[in-house]
Scaffold this motif. Structure first.
Motif, PDB file in Angstrom:
ATOM      1  N   SER A  79       9.897   7.857  -9.382  1.00 25.15           N
ATOM      2  CA  SER A  79      10.721   8.354 -10.448  1.00 25.15           C
ATOM      3  C   SER A  79      11.402   9.469  -9.669  1.00 25.15           C
ATOM      4  CB  SER A  79       9.714   9.064 -11.485  1.00 25.15           C
ATOM      5  OG  SER A  79       8.689   9.758 -11.001  1.00 25.15           O
ATOM      6  N   SER A  80      10.806   9.900  -8.355  1.00 25.15           N
ATOM      7  CA  SER A  80      11.576  11.210  -7.696  1.00 25.15           C
ATOM      8  C   SER A  80      12.337  10.618  -6.594  1.00 25.15           C
ATOM      9  CB  SER A  80      10.429  11.801  -7.385  1.00 25.15           C
ATOM     10  OG  SER A  80       9.745  12.387  -8.415  1.00 25.15           O
ATOM     11  N   VAL A  81      12.353   9.103  -6.109  1.00 17.22           N
ATOM     12  CA  VAL A  81      13.068   8.698  -5.036  1.00 17.22           C
ATOM     13  C   VAL A  81      14.560   9.152  -4.955  1.00 17.22           C
ATOM     14  CG1 VAL A  81      13.822   6.524  -4.108  1.00 17.22           C
ATOM     15  CG2 VAL A  81      11.740   6.840  -4.654  1.00 17.22           C
ATOM     16  N   SER A  82      15.080   9.215  -6.129  1.00 19.00           N
ATOM     17  CA  SER A  82      16.588   9.466  -6.307  1.00 19.00           C
ATOM     18  C   SER A  82      16.706  10.860  -5.546  1.00 19.00           C
ATOM     19  CB  SER A  82      16.984   9.380  -7.516  1.00 19.00           C
ATOM     20  OG  SER A  82      16.626  10.335  -8.488  1.00 19.00           O
ATOM     21  N   LYS A  83      15.963  11.693  -5.701  1.00 19.39           N
ATOM     22  CA  LYS A  83      16.171  12.973  -5.047  1.00 19.39           C
ATOM     23  C   LYS A  83      15.736  13.190  -3.682  1.00 19.39           C
ATOM     24  CE  LYS A  83      14.301  14.874  -9.601  1.00 19.39           C
ATOM     25  NZ  LYS A  83      13.128  15.813 -10.282  1.00 19.39           N
ATOM     26  N   THR A  84      15.335  12.205  -2.810  1.00 17.14           N
ATOM     27  CA  THR A  84      15.018  11.941  -1.573  1.00 17.14           C
ATOM     28  C   THR A  84      16.104  11.572  -0.768  1.00 17.14           C
ATOM     29  OG1 THR A  84      12.779  11.725  -2.287  1.00 17.14           O
ATOM     30  CG2 THR A  84      13.263  11.383   0.052  1.00 17.14           C
ATOM     31  N   SER A  85      16.651  12.274   0.124  1.00  7.05           N
ATOM     32  CA  SER A  85      17.553  11.813   1.278  1.00  7.05           C
ATOM     33  C   SER A  85      16.796  11.198   2.359  1.00  7.05           C
ATOM     34  CB  SER A  85      18.417  13.030   1.621  1.00  7.05           C
ATOM     35  OG  SER A  85      17.563  14.012   2.388  1.00  7.05           O
TER      36      SER A  85
END
Length: 205
Positions: A96-102
């Motif tokens: 759920s938090s992958v989209s915030k990871t570069s």
């Protein structure tokens, strides 16, 4: 170097599932007709392995080992991704938090399983010759002593090793090592022992 494909398995060196091992093996749910790719250039970059079906963590709760019944507890983790930085696992991230990871590189591992590489700690893979025919002989009731008297047994492979050059032994050994890799082995121990002389044991080493 890697090739991006939907039918690949990844053997990741210098990674670990619990942040203190030395290898990770990424495995398709089915091992049939799949390929293996080594990724050795993870230094100085961030790599995201996202959305695997499971991450087999083999969590030891800080003990760094498992014994007895603990070995059956592989601690699978779902709905998480792994962030690797400079060759080291830095974080287990909820999907759920992958989209915030570069990340510099991202691998989508949908329908794949990520697990530690297997350690094969005892093999005698470096040898020449074959004793496959002896298996059928033993099934037909021929004793090992009879096989040895006929020129078979371990002495036959010892002779084959002694008659092989270093280059020939390397050529014979390489596909065996490749086969171990296809099975998910990332650490392989190979003993000498088929030379039975100083020169030939050194040649095997």
């Amino acid at each position: 170097e890697y090739q991006d494909t939907n039918h690949a398995q990844y053997i990741l060196t210098k990674l670990l599932a619990n942040k203190d091992s030395n290898s990770l093996f990424l495995n398709r749910s089915s091992l049939i007709n799949s390929s293996f790719i080594f990724i050795n250039n993870l230094k100085s970059m961030k790599t995201l392995f996202k959305n695997p079906s499971q991450i087999i963590t083999v969590n030891t709760n800080g003990k760094n080992l498992k014994r007895g019944f603990e070995l059956s507890d592989i601690n699978p983790l779902s709905d998480h991704s792994i962030l690797v930085e400079n060759g080291i696992i830095k974080d287990l991230i909820p999907n759920s938090s992958v989209s915030k990871t570069s990340a510099d590189k991202t691998f989508d591992l949908k329908d794949l399983i990520l697990l530690p590489g297997l350690v094969e700690c005892h093999t005698h893979s470096a040898f020449a010759g074959s004793r496959a025919n002896e298996f059928l002989m033993r099934l037909n009731g021929v004793s090992y002593e009879e096989i040895a008297k006929a020129g078979g047994g371990i002495i036959s492979t010892v002779k084959a090793v002694r008659n092989s050059s270093f280059e020939e032994l390397v050529r014979i050994l390489k596909p065996r090592i490749d086969y171990f890799i296809t099975l998910g082995v990332t650490t392989l121990e190979i003993k000498s022992g088929y030379g039975l002389s100083f020169y030939d044991e050194i040649k095997l080493l």
